[in-house]
Motif scaffolding. Structure first.
Motif, mmCIF file in Angstrom:
data_model
loop_
_atom_site.group_PDB
_atom_site.id
_atom_site.type_symbol
_atom_site.label_atom_id
_atom_site.label_comp_id
_atom_site.label_asym_id
_atom_site.label_seq_id
_atom_site.Cartn_x
_atom_site.Cartn_y
_atom_site.Cartn_z
ATOM 1 N N VAL A 164 0.969 -1.121 -15.945
ATOM 2 C CA VAL A 164 -0.244 -0.762 -16.682
ATOM 3 C C VAL A 164 0.080 -0.478 -18.146
ATOM 4 O O VAL A 164 -0.699 -0.837 -19.053
ATOM 5 C CB VAL A 164 -0.923 0.468 -16.030
ATOM 6 N N ARG A 165 1.225 0.137 -18.397
ATOM 7 C CA ARG A 165 1.615 0.422 -19.782
ATOM 8 C C ARG A 165 1.961 -0.846 -20.556
ATOM 9 O O ARG A 165 2.001 -0.841 -21.782
ATOM 10 C CB ARG A 165 2.835 1.344 -19.815
ATOM 11 N N GLY A 166 2.272 -1.911 -19.836
ATOM 12 C CA GLY A 166 2.663 -3.148 -20.493
ATOM 13 C C GLY A 166 4.146 -3.240 -20.756
ATOM 14 O O GLY A 166 4.604 -4.177 -21.435
ATOM 15 N N THR A 167 4.937 -2.309 -20.224
ATOM 16 C CA THR A 167 6.387 -2.344 -20.418
ATOM 17 C C THR A 167 7.094 -3.162 -19.352
ATOM 18 O O THR A 167 8.305 -3.356 -19.427
ATOM 19 C CB THR A 167 6.963 -0.917 -20.425
ATOM 20 N N SER A 168 6.344 -3.618 -18.357
ATOM 21 C CA SER A 168 6.925 -4.456 -17.320
ATOM 22 C C SER A 168 5.832 -5.342 -16.735
ATOM 23 O O SER A 168 4.661 -5.238 -17.119
ATOM 24 C CB SER A 168 7.571 -3.600 -16.226
ATOM 25 N N THR A 169 6.227 -6.214 -15.820
ATOM 26 C CA THR A 169 5.283 -7.127 -15.183
ATOM 27 C C THR A 169 5.207 -6.803 -13.695
ATOM 28 O O THR A 169 5.751 -5.796 -13.230
ATOM 29 C CB THR A 169 5.729 -8.579 -15.372
ATOM 30 N N VAL A 170 4.550 -7.683 -12.948
ATOM 31 C CA VAL A 170 4.380 -7.452 -11.517
ATOM 32 C C VAL A 170 5.716 -7.363 -10.792
ATOM 33 O O VAL A 170 5.802 -6.822 -9.692
ATOM 34 C CB VAL A 170 3.506 -8.567 -10.907
ATOM 35 N N TYR A 171 6.785 -7.862 -11.408
ATOM 36 C CA TYR A 171 8.098 -7.776 -10.782
ATOM 37 C C TYR A 171 8.569 -6.335 -10.628
ATOM 38 O O TYR A 171 9.488 -6.050 -9.881
ATOM 39 C CB TYR A 171 9.118 -8.572 -11.595
ATOM 40 N N ALA A 172 7.920 -5.409 -11.344
ATOM 41 C CA ALA A 172 8.285 -4.000 -11.218
ATOM 42 C C ALA A 172 7.826 -3.423 -9.886
ATOM 43 O O ALA A 172 8.395 -2.443 -9.404
ATOM 44 C CB ALA A 172 7.687 -3.186 -12.368
ATOM 45 N N VAL A 173 6.792 -4.013 -9.275
ATOM 46 C CA VAL A 173 6.294 -3.500 -7.999
ATOM 47 C C VAL A 173 6.635 -4.419 -6.831
ATOM 48 O O VAL A 173 6.571 -4.009 -5.675
ATOM 49 C CB VAL A 173 4.762 -3.271 -8.033
ATOM 50 N N ALA A 174 7.005 -5.665 -7.123
ATOM 51 C CA ALA A 174 7.280 -6.620 -6.050
ATOM 52 C C ALA A 174 8.393 -6.163 -5.110
ATOM 53 O O ALA A 174 8.244 -6.258 -3.887
ATOM 54 C CB ALA A 174 7.609 -7.989 -6.644
ATOM 55 N N PRO A 175 9.536 -5.637 -5.603
ATOM 56 C CA PRO A 175 10.578 -5.189 -4.665
ATOM 57 C C PRO A 175 10.092 -4.085 -3.731
ATOM 58 O O PRO A 175 10.432 -4.084 -2.542
ATOM 59 C CB PRO A 175 11.697 -4.684 -5.588
ATOM 60 N N ALA A 176 9.288 -3.167 -4.256
ATOM 61 C CA ALA A 176 8.777 -2.087 -3.409
ATOM 62 C C ALA A 176 7.870 -2.641 -2.320
ATOM 63 O O ALA A 176 7.920 -2.210 -1.167
ATOM 64 C CB ALA A 176 8.027 -1.059 -4.261
ATOM 65 N N LEU A 177 7.021 -3.603 -2.672
ATOM 66 C CA LEU A 177 6.147 -4.213 -1.674
ATOM 67 C C LEU A 177 6.963 -4.949 -0.610
ATOM 68 O O LEU A 177 6.627 -4.912 0.582
ATOM 69 C CB LEU A 177 5.169 -5.175 -2.347
ATOM 70 N N LEU A 178 8.027 -5.602 -1.030
ATOM 71 C CA LEU A 178 8.871 -6.317 -0.075
ATOM 72 C C LEU A 178 9.507 -5.353 0.916
ATOM 73 O O LEU A 178 9.519 -5.611 2.126
ATOM 74 C CB LEU A 178 9.946 -7.110 -0.810
ATOM 75 N N PHE A 179 10.056 -4.271 0.427
ATOM 76 C CA PHE A 179 10.680 -3.292 1.324
ATOM 77 C C PHE A 179 9.634 -2.646 2.233
ATOM 78 O O PHE A 179 9.902 -2.394 3.406
ATOM 79 C CB PHE A 179 11.422 -2.229 0.520
ATOM 80 N N ALA A 180 8.448 -2.374 1.698
ATOM 81 C CA ALA A 180 7.385 -1.819 2.535
ATOM 82 C C ALA A 180 6.985 -2.820 3.610
ATOM 83 O O ALA A 180 6.683 -2.442 4.750
ATOM 84 C CB ALA A 180 6.171 -1.446 1.685
ATOM 85 N N GLY A 181 6.989 -4.098 3.270
ATOM 86 C CA GLY A 181 6.650 -5.132 4.241
ATOM 87 C C GLY A 181 7.604 -5.165 5.416
ATOM 88 O O GLY A 181 7.215 -5.555 6.525
ATOM 89 N N LEU A 182 8.846 -4.742 5.206
ATOM 90 C CA LEU A 182 9.805 -4.689 6.302
ATOM 91 C C LEU A 182 9.399 -3.665 7.354
ATOM 92 O O LEU A 182 9.774 -3.775 8.521
ATOM 93 C CB LEU A 182 11.202 -4.344 5.778
#
Length: 588
Positions: A164-182
């Motif tokens: 949201v701040r614009g300091t990163s992209t969706v890749y900042a949350v993708a790893p967390a979603l992947l681990f949650a998906g496990l």
């Protein structure tokens, strides 16, 4: 997972400074203290964690023998890891990693909100993130996947704030979603729900297309990761059981009522997991006030609009929890859970307080940091020590395996040998006795647990998937099991009722705390496995194949591999750019 995040506990993590090392060491030591005897030889088998001593790709593990595979893909991940390092070590690594990741994730979220936070604040957050009723009650009932969701959540919130701040992209949350998906449905629901809420709130507030696009990508990633359990669940027969919505609603685990219990991080529906210390009003009230103050401090201390963004999932999840405990909203909640596709994932609504617990832990760190900075020199030490020790005092039951609930045991060799013999027999479904999915194995100190059979027997296992509770019995989702239960209720012997549903082998787990008429079972067919812990009789039924489709598992795998490939490719590009920059700078 935790090891991959160690360098992320602050914006500039220095492994040589006490501020960087001490929280990590504390997180590891407290994880060992909490698990205690669960790290011994063997595996922990309790309630919803019937960890198989022999990792096998059974139809249950792959979600191919049940209409709504709730243990997918978490059980498959456990099997994959178990094949690499052994079942016992796999379980130890999973539980340790979850607790360490939770502690360091909360500290990372704190550092994101207060970049200059000191060691006292980090350590207070590390302790508070683990020593609370939420972790205690979920681990006591063996729901490690829910604690996994809690552990991933602070990293996900941290990444969403950066997007949201614009300091990163969706890749900042993708790893967390992947681990949650496990972790399957519960972990992914909590993490993706919080991420999407923050991203959507940020997109609306800032009218930002990149943030909205990140929300869309996160939603697609969530849908793909949910395929393993969502596809078969949506095609399963509907189970309209109003008792289910009421039975899984939060309940008071303390004298301060349901709302007070939830504010303190408790309120789990299973009363058997409620910690005894919370029966004391002072402890329960202190926990509720401390966590509420922590949430308020975290939201106030957050820079800019971060506080409002963090408040968004707290508000949305809070409304859902209130609907589940409100008498006037009972009909609305029942409709949401049982009539809306996918609404069944909300049935156990207490898990939705996970953001409250995480943000509250970060807020306690803010309080400790301010105490260490602003109090007179003579009061700093005692105040920080009090804030560090208070979570332990409020949740002492967590120490050393939650009073022995988490105790590693060795599954009898004759049971495992019997399972091997069953696997070598000609094809055919297995009907399981006693006709219940819960056991009290004598060799497991008579602890309540789910049956091991579906996770150890490499063929379709038909068992009673209904859930007996004090308030009544929740109907299962297997039509075949429902027919067997109906026949048994009408007076048909269990072996004959199972044979009528196309079962070839009837397996009886002996010494499981429930009675089995072994004499009648032996006379019903040919005995093919005869062990002290396992008796199997061939009743002559036809061979069958799993009826469920593997499309969901395939979709989950494709999504996971694609996401990992994209993240890896992007990481490689970053590394290449850094190397190129370094080479150019080093040229004379």
């Amino acid at each position: 997972m935790a090891l991959g995040f160690l360098t992320m506990t602050s914006r500039r993590w220095d492994p040589r400074s006490p501020r960087g090392v001490v929280p990590v060491v504390l997180a590891v030591l407290q994880a060992v203290l909490v698990l205690g005897p669960g790290l011994g030889r063997g595996v922990v088998i309790t309630h919803d964690m019937p960890w198989s001593p022999d990792p096998r790709w059974t139809p249950f593990v792959l979600g191919l023998d049940t209409p709504a595979p709730r243990a997918v893909p978490s059980d498959a991940v456990a099997v994959l890891l178990g094949k690499a390092v052994g079942a016992s070590m796999a379980q130890h690594l999973v539980l340790l990693t979850i607790l360490v990741t939770l502690a360091l994730g909360a500290a990372a979220l704190l550092a994101e909100l207060v970049p200059d936070v000191g060691m006292a604040g980090r350590c207070a957050t590390v302790v508070a993130a683990v020593w609370n009723p939420f972790v205690s009650e979920r681990l006591a009932v063996g729901q490690w996947v829910v604690v996994l969701g809690l552990a991933v959540l602070p990293w996900a919130l941290r990444g969403a704030l950066r997007v949201v701040r614009g300091t990163s992209t969706v890749y900042a949350v993708a790893p967390a979603l992947l681990f949650a998906g496990l972790g399957g449905v519960n972990a992914l629901l909590v993490v993706s729900g919080a991420v999407l809420t923050v991203l959507l709130a940020g997109a609306v507030r800032a009218r930002s297309w990149p943030v909205a696009r990140a929300a869309g990508v996160s939603l697609l990633l969530t849908a793909g990761l949910a395929g393993a359990w969502a596809v078969p669940a949506l095609t399963a027969r509907p189970v309209a059981d109003a008792l289910g919505a009421r039975a899984f609603a939060p309940v008071a685990d303390s004298p301060v009522g349901v709302i007070g219990s939830l504010l303190g991080g408790g309120g789990f529906w299973n009363t058997g997991t409620h910690p005894e210390p919370r029966s004391h009003v002072l402890i329960a009230l202190t926990a509720a006030l401390l966590m509420t103050a922590g949430v308020a401090l975290a939201l106030v201390a957050a820079p800019g609009r971060d506080g409002l963004l963090l408040a968004a999932p707290l508000a949305v999840f809070g409304v859902l929890v209130l609907l589940s405990v409100s008498g006037p909203a009972e009909q609305l909640w029942d409709t949401l859970v049982h009539r809306v596709p996918g609404g069944g994932a909300l049935r156990d609504s207490q898990k939705l307080i996970a953001p409250w617990v995480v943000v509250g832990a970060a807020g306690l760190g803010v309080l400790a940091d301010r105490a260490a900075r602003r109090l007179p020199a003579g009061l700093r030490g005692p105040a920080v020590a009090l804030l560090l020790g208070l979570p332990l005092v409020l949740s002492p039951q967590l120490a050393w395996g939650i009073g022995g609930r988490l105790d590693a045991v060795t599954v009898p060799s004759d049971y495992r040998q019997g399972v091997d013999e069953l696997a070598a027999l000609p094809p055919g479904d297995v009907g399981l006795l006693p006709w219940s999915q819960y056991r009290r194995y004598g060799w497991n100190d008579s602890r309540v647990s789910l049956t091991l059979a579906p996770r150890t027997v490499d063929r379709v296992v038909l068992y009673d998937d209904s859930l007996p509770l004090r308030s009544g019995t929740i109907a299962g989702e297997s039509a075949r099991a429902a027919e067997v239960s109906k026949s048994i209720g009408a007076g048909t012997p269990p072996d004959r009722a199972l044979a009528a549903e196309g079962v070839r082998y009837v397996a009886a787990e002996l010494g499981s705390g429930l009675d089995v008429d072994t004499g009648a079972l032996r006379s019903s067919g040919r005995v093919v496995v005869d062990r002290p812990s396992l008796l199997v009789v061939d009743v002559g039924g036809p061979a069958r194949s799993p009826s469920a489709s593997g499309a969901g598992v395939l979709g989950w795998g494709v999504t996971l591999l694609t996401a990992l490939g994209i993240i890896g490719w992007r990481g490689a590009r970053r590394t290449d750019r850094k190397l190129l920059t370094g080479l150019l700078r080093s040229r004379p």
